[in-house]
Scaffold this motif. Structure first.
Motif, PDB file in Angstrom:
ATOM      1  N   ASP A 172       6.679 -32.070  -6.273  1.00  0.00           N
ATOM      2  CA  ASP A 172       6.802 -33.466  -5.817  1.00  0.00           C
ATOM      3  C   ASP A 172       7.892 -33.541  -4.759  1.00  0.00           C
ATOM      4  O   ASP A 172       7.903 -34.409  -3.904  1.00  0.00           O
ATOM      5  CB  ASP A 172       7.300 -34.369  -6.956  1.00  0.00           C
ATOM      6  N   ARG A 173       8.855 -32.679  -4.936  1.00  0.00           N
ATOM      7  CA  ARG A 173       9.986 -32.660  -4.009  1.00  0.00           C
ATOM      8  C   ARG A 173      10.471 -31.217  -3.927  1.00  0.00           C
ATOM      9  O   ARG A 173      10.189 -30.405  -4.814  1.00  0.00           O
ATOM     10  CB  ARG A 173      11.093 -33.557  -4.574  1.00  0.00           C
ATOM     11  N   GLY A 174      11.232 -30.906  -2.879  1.00  0.00           N
ATOM     12  CA  GLY A 174      11.733 -29.548  -2.720  1.00  0.00           C
ATOM     13  C   GLY A 174      10.753 -28.720  -1.917  1.00  0.00           C
ATOM     14  O   GLY A 174       9.751 -29.234  -1.409  1.00  0.00           O
ATOM     15  N   SER A 175      11.054 -27.423  -1.792  1.00  0.00           N
ATOM     16  CA  SER A 175      10.195 -26.598  -0.951  1.00  0.00           C
ATOM     17  C   SER A 175       9.974 -25.232  -1.577  1.00  0.00           C
ATOM     18  O   SER A 175      10.719 -24.805  -2.453  1.00  0.00           O
ATOM     19  CB  SER A 175      10.863 -26.419   0.418  1.00  0.00           C
ATOM     20  N   ARG A 176       8.910 -24.595  -1.114  1.00  0.00           N
ATOM     21  CA  ARG A 176       8.579 -23.253  -1.600  1.00  0.00           C
ATOM     22  C   ARG A 176       8.362 -22.353  -0.399  1.00  0.00           C
ATOM     23  O   ARG A 176       7.728 -22.759   0.584  1.00  0.00           O
ATOM     24  CB  ARG A 176       7.307 -23.318  -2.442  1.00  0.00           C
ATOM     25  N   PHE A 177       8.896 -21.140  -0.469  1.00  0.00           N
ATOM     26  CA  PHE A 177       8.702 -20.167   0.596  1.00  0.00           C
ATOM     27  C   PHE A 177       8.139 -18.881  -0.007  1.00  0.00           C
ATOM     28  O   PHE A 177       8.579 -18.445  -1.074  1.00  0.00           O
ATOM     29  CB  PHE A 177      10.049 -19.879   1.284  1.00  0.00           C
ATOM     30  N   VAL A 178       7.156 -18.292   0.681  1.00  0.00           N
ATOM     31  CA  VAL A 178       6.625 -16.989   0.250  1.00  0.00           C
ATOM     32  C   VAL A 178       6.606 -16.071   1.460  1.00  0.00           C
ATOM     33  O   VAL A 178       6.139 -16.473   2.526  1.00  0.00           O
ATOM     34  CB  VAL A 178       5.181 -17.102  -0.278  1.00  0.00           C
ATOM     35  N   ALA A 179       7.125 -14.850   1.310  1.00  0.00           N
ATOM     36  CA  ALA A 179       7.101 -13.899   2.426  1.00  0.00           C
ATOM     37  C   ALA A 179       5.650 -13.644   2.819  1.00  0.00           C
ATOM     38  O   ALA A 179       4.788 -13.520   1.944  1.00  0.00           O
ATOM     39  CB  ALA A 179       7.769 -12.598   1.999  1.00  0.00           C
ATOM     40  N   SER A 226       6.830  -5.006   1.892  1.00  0.00           N
ATOM     41  CA  SER A 226       5.781  -4.641   2.841  1.00  0.00           C
ATOM     42  C   SER A 226       6.478  -4.238   4.132  1.00  0.00           C
ATOM     43  O   SER A 226       7.576  -4.723   4.405  1.00  0.00           O
ATOM     44  CB  SER A 226       4.875  -5.836   3.111  1.00  0.00           C
ATOM     45  N   PRO A 227       5.839  -3.384   4.950  1.00  0.00           N
ATOM     46  CA  PRO A 227       6.488  -2.972   6.191  1.00  0.00           C
ATOM     47  C   PRO A 227       6.853  -4.204   7.025  1.00  0.00           C
ATOM     48  O   PRO A 227       6.094  -5.170   7.085  1.00  0.00           O
ATOM     49  CB  PRO A 227       5.413  -2.137   6.894  1.00  0.00           C
ATOM     50  N   GLY A 228       8.016  -4.163   7.623  1.00  0.00           N
ATOM     51  CA  GLY A 228       8.413  -5.250   8.513  1.00  0.00           C
ATOM     52  C   GLY A 228       9.200  -6.369   7.843  1.00  0.00           C
ATOM     53  O   GLY A 228       9.657  -7.286   8.511  1.00  0.00           O
ATOM     54  N   TRP A 229       9.349  -6.294   6.511  1.00  0.00           N
ATOM     55  CA  TRP A 229      10.100  -7.366   5.838  1.00  0.00           C
ATOM     56  C   TRP A 229      11.604  -7.181   6.017  1.00  0.00           C
ATOM     57  O   TRP A 229      12.120  -6.062   6.014  1.00  0.00           O
ATOM     58  CB  TRP A 229       9.821  -7.371   4.338  1.00  0.00           C
ATOM     59  N   ASP A 230      12.282  -8.319   6.080  1.00  0.00           N
ATOM     60  CA  ASP A 230      13.738  -8.301   6.112  1.00  0.00           C
ATOM     61  C   ASP A 230      14.216  -8.286   4.650  1.00  0.00           C
ATOM     62  O   ASP A 230      13.932  -9.219   3.902  1.00  0.00           O
ATOM     63  CB  ASP A 230      14.206  -9.575   6.838  1.00  0.00           C
ATOM     64  N   PRO A 231      14.913  -7.204   4.229  1.00  0.00           N
ATOM     65  CA  PRO A 231      15.277  -7.104   2.814  1.00  0.00           C
ATOM     66  C   PRO A 231      16.200  -8.241   2.352  1.00  0.00           C
ATOM     67  O   PRO A 231      16.340  -8.491   1.154  1.00  0.00           O
ATOM     68  CB  PRO A 231      16.006  -5.757   2.706  1.00  0.00           C
ATOM     69  N   ALA A 232      16.821  -8.934   3.316  1.00  0.00           N
ATOM     70  CA  ALA A 232      17.709 -10.029   2.925  1.00  0.00           C
ATOM     71  C   ALA A 232      16.913 -11.301   2.611  1.00  0.00           C
ATOM     72  O   ALA A 232      17.428 -12.230   2.010  1.00  0.00           O
ATOM     73  CB  ALA A 232      18.711 -10.298   4.042  1.00  0.00           C
ATOM     74  N   GLN A 233      15.654 -11.321   3.035  1.00  0.00           N
ATOM     75  CA  GLN A 233      14.823 -12.504   2.790  1.00  0.00           C
ATOM     76  C   GLN A 233      14.174 -12.427   1.408  1.00  0.00           C
ATOM     77  O   GLN A 233      13.778 -11.358   0.977  1.00  0.00           O
ATOM     78  CB  GLN A 233      13.691 -12.548   3.831  1.00  0.00           C
ATOM     79  N   PRO A 234      14.049 -13.557   0.728  1.00  0.00           N
ATOM     80  CA  PRO A 234      13.373 -13.508  -0.568  1.00  0.00           C
ATOM     81  C   PRO A 234      11.874 -13.233  -0.423  1.00  0.00           C
ATOM     82  O   PRO A 234      11.300 -13.513   0.636  1.00  0.00           O
ATOM     83  CB  PRO A 234      13.592 -14.913  -1.134  1.00  0.00           C
ATOM     84  N   VAL A 235      11.286 -12.677  -1.461  1.00  0.00           N
ATOM     85  CA  VAL A 235       9.826 -12.525  -1.490  1.00  0.00           C
ATOM     86  C   VAL A 235       9.230 -13.893  -1.772  1.00  0.00           C
ATOM     87  O   VAL A 235       8.217 -14.292  -1.209  1.00  0.00           O
ATOM     88  CB  VAL A 235       9.379 -11.558  -2.615  1.00  0.00           C
ATOM     89  N   VAL A 236       9.881 -14.596  -2.691  1.00  0.00           N
ATOM     90  CA  VAL A 236       9.426 -15.946  -3.008  1.00  0.00           C
ATOM     91  C   VAL A 236      10.657 -16.770  -3.388  1.00  0.00           C
ATOM     92  O   VAL A 236      11.626 -16.250  -3.944  1.00  0.00           O
ATOM     93  CB  VAL A 236       8.354 -15.926  -4.132  1.00  0.00           C
ATOM     94  N   GLU A 237      10.580 -18.054  -3.051  1.00  0.00           N
ATOM     95  CA  GLU A 237      11.746 -18.904  -3.323  1.00  0.00           C
ATOM     96  C   GLU A 237      11.305 -20.354  -3.477  1.00  0.00           C
ATOM     97  O   GLU A 237      10.352 -20.788  -2.848  1.00  0.00           O
ATOM     98  CB  GLU A 237      12.733 -18.752  -2.145  1.00  0.00           C
TER      99      GLU A 237
END
Ligand SMILES: Nc1ncnc2c1ncn2[C@@H]1O[C@H](COP(=O)(O)OP(=O)(O)OP(=O)(O)O)[C@@H](O)[C@H]1O
Ligand SMILES: [Mg+2]
Length: 548
Positions: free
Chosen positions: A403-410, A334-345
């Motif tokens: 239960d543990r850990g983390s999730r990231f979504v652009a 999407s416009p404005g995204w940093d290509p080095a960042q994951p879309v989802v992680e």
């Protein structure tokens, strides 16, 4: 055992499905059945099993039969123990029947060969060994073995493996399998292959698994249209021989069609000329022999008309071009995204036992592991049954809580998900057509702001389902057609990332190929979890996460 199916035709209300299907199955025959989704493969197995009756034609069968259906709906409360008991009871009854026949044998007038066959069959059923056989089959197929567990609290795959193990242990004379590899990992497929190759009776096997067809099938019945409208039986063993012969026959079909078109065009020209002759009749040149010319012209027209009629009666239909997948143009970013960042992680994901299901296959624990999907990234998740492939996809999709850990979504990332199995369609949804369900989903996404109108991917243009099938209630569609619909639904909002859980399940061989090619080149990111041997080797250059 012996099975003869002759000129079978079948129709669901208002819908012809099969016509002119014939086959013979004897001991040692392992007939592979292939065809596009919706061509009637499952219906054909039900006709052979005798739980559907043909509209015309007949099925003659000697011997016992076992059908492992493509989708299994458990009776509420039924346990693994109940399924095992069903198998053992059936075996005992069959063995008792055989023994009684042997005991009643008349030594004076009885046929010794028949008696020998009866005894050998009782031996083959080996009831004393049946408990062990069931246990071995459950273990080798990776099915749960705790007899007290309820079927409706198992995963679809676990349920399927329990059922398959019991059917294999039953040693029926005729074994009918519908897409058996959908829920099997490599070692389970290896066991199944060994069992089928050694099967004493006959096997009819519906599958999209080319390796299995190569390893097992002694002949292949193709339910897709052919030039005379009848399914074609390819008598050579293996998938490759079938494919070669089918390509040849498609080529001949196209050639005949082209030749016929040429003949038709030539005739049409003649007919035109004759009509011209006729019209001259109305404006005869001065002094010409009016009557002779008119008669001549009429004879011409009549002859040409007859030829055209004959040609039409014998017309060869155009080879129906198979529906071809038209994969949409999906965005990478999407416009404005940093290509080095994951879309989802997800990082160090841990998911406990899922709620409401005593299914220990739904557990995942990957401390210190980061699963990151960059824009246009690729990831292949592999591992035996129960290692958590679906759970990891669920964690990435956000449908399973960590239960543990983390999730990231652009921010603003759109995720398309195809689950391992179709959700059962219940209540009013059963009557909704594909078009209506798709529109409902689009409206829901539009009103929640997850979709802007520019991004809606029209369902009819994807080449997954014909408009006619999209106009039918979803509940009427075949398993593969519903799976095609789910794929379409995952594409509806032009996702940035596609999460596909066992995408080859239930799909036809041709669509698996087309989808694999599309996934290789699409700009959107793709994560695939699959046990499918063919897909894994086709995607071998993708980064792999092996959960074994
Ligand atoms: N109960 C039903 N009522 C009406 N139509 C049906 C019903 N069941 C199946 N059909 C239709 O009959 C056709 C054949 O269905 P069938 O399930 O036999 O196909 P299939 O070859 O097994 O497909 P798949 O590869 O998707 O498993 C399909 O067009 C399907 O939509
Ligand atoms: Mg089917």
């Amino acid at each position: 055992m012996h099975l003869v199916a002759q000129d079978l035709a079948f129709a669901y209300p208002g819908r012809d499905v099969l016509a002119g299907v014939s086959c013979t199955v004897s001991d040692g025959t392992r007939l592979g059945v292939v065809g596009e989704n919706g061509s009637g493969k499952s219906t054909f197995l039900h006709l052979l099993a005798g739980d559907l009756q043909p509209k015309s034609g007949e099925v003659r069968r000697h011997g016992s039969v076992a059908l492992v259906e493509q989708e299994l709906h458990p009776t509420p409360g039924q346990t693994i123990g109940d399924v095992v008991a069903g198998t053992l009871d059936g075996l005992r009854a069959a063995a008792a029947e055989l023994e009684a026949a042997a005991a009643a044998f008349d030594h004076g007038s009885g046929d010794l060969a028949v008696l020998e066959r009866t005894l050998s069959h009782a031996e083959h059923l080996a009831v004393w060994d049946a408990d062990r056989r069931v246990e071995v089959a459950l273990t080798r197929l990776g099915a749960p073995r705790d007899h007290g567990r309820r079927l409706d609290r198992l995963s679809v795959g676990e349920r399927f493996r329990v059922r398959l193990a019991c059917r294999l242990a039953e040693r029926s004379d005729l074994l009918l399998l519908d897409e058996p590899t959908n829920h099997l990992d490599d070692s389970a497929i290896e066991f199944l292959t060994g069992e089928l190759v050694a099967w004493r009776g006959g096997v009819v096997l519906v599958t999209h698994d080319r390796e299995l067809l190569d390893d097992v099938a002694t002949a292949i019945l193709d339910l897709d249209p052919s030039w005379d409208g009848k399914p074609v039986l390819y008598g050579q063993p293996g998938y490759l021989a079938y494919r070669f012969a089918k390509n040849q026959s498609l080529h001949r079909w196209r050639q005949r069609y082209r030749a016929e078109r040429k003949r038709a065009a030539a005739l049409a020209e003649r007919l035109d000329e004759s009509y011209e002759g006729l019209s001259d009749e109305w404006r005869p040149a001065k002094g010409s022999q009016k009557h002779r010319r008119a008669t001549h012209a009429r004879i011409h027209v009549k002859a040409a008309d007859r030829l055209v009629q004959k040609l039409e009666a014998e017309a060869i239909e155009v080879p129906v071009p198979p529906v071809e997948l038209l994969f949409p143009d999906l965005p990478a970013m999407s416009p404005g995204w940093d290509p080095a960042q994951p879309v989802v992680e997800v990082r160090s994901p841990r998911v406990g036992l899922s709620h409401g299901r005593d299914d220990d296959g739904a557990r995942l624990d990957l401390p210190g592991t980061r699963v990151a999907v960059p824009p246009s990234g690729r990831l292949l998740i592999v591992g035996p049954n129960g290692t958590g492939k679906s759970t990891l996809l669920g964690a990435l999709a956000g449908t399973l809580e960590l239960d543990r850990g983390s999730r990231f979504v652009a921010p603003g990332a759109r995720i398309g998900v195809v689950g391992q199995e179709s959700e059962p369609i219940t209540g009013k949804a059963r009557l909704r057509t594909g078009f209506e369900t798709y529109a409902d989903e689009a409206l829901r996404l539009l009103s929640s702001g997850e979709l802007d109108p520019d991004h809606v991917v029209p369902v009819a243009g994807l080449g997954l389902l014909s408009e006619e099938d999209l106009d039918r209630p979803l509940a009427e569609l075949s398993a593969g057609q519903r799976r095609r619909f789910e794929l379409a639904r995952a594409l509806l909002h032009a996702p940035h990332v596609l999460l596909l859980d066992e995408p080859t399940n239930h799909l036809s061989i041709d669509l698996v190929d087309e989808l694999t090619r599309a996934l290789q080149v699409t700009p959107c990111a793709v994560v695939v979890a699959t046990h499918d041997r063919r897909m894994r080797s086709d995607l071998e250059d993708w980064p792999v996460l092996d959960l074994s």
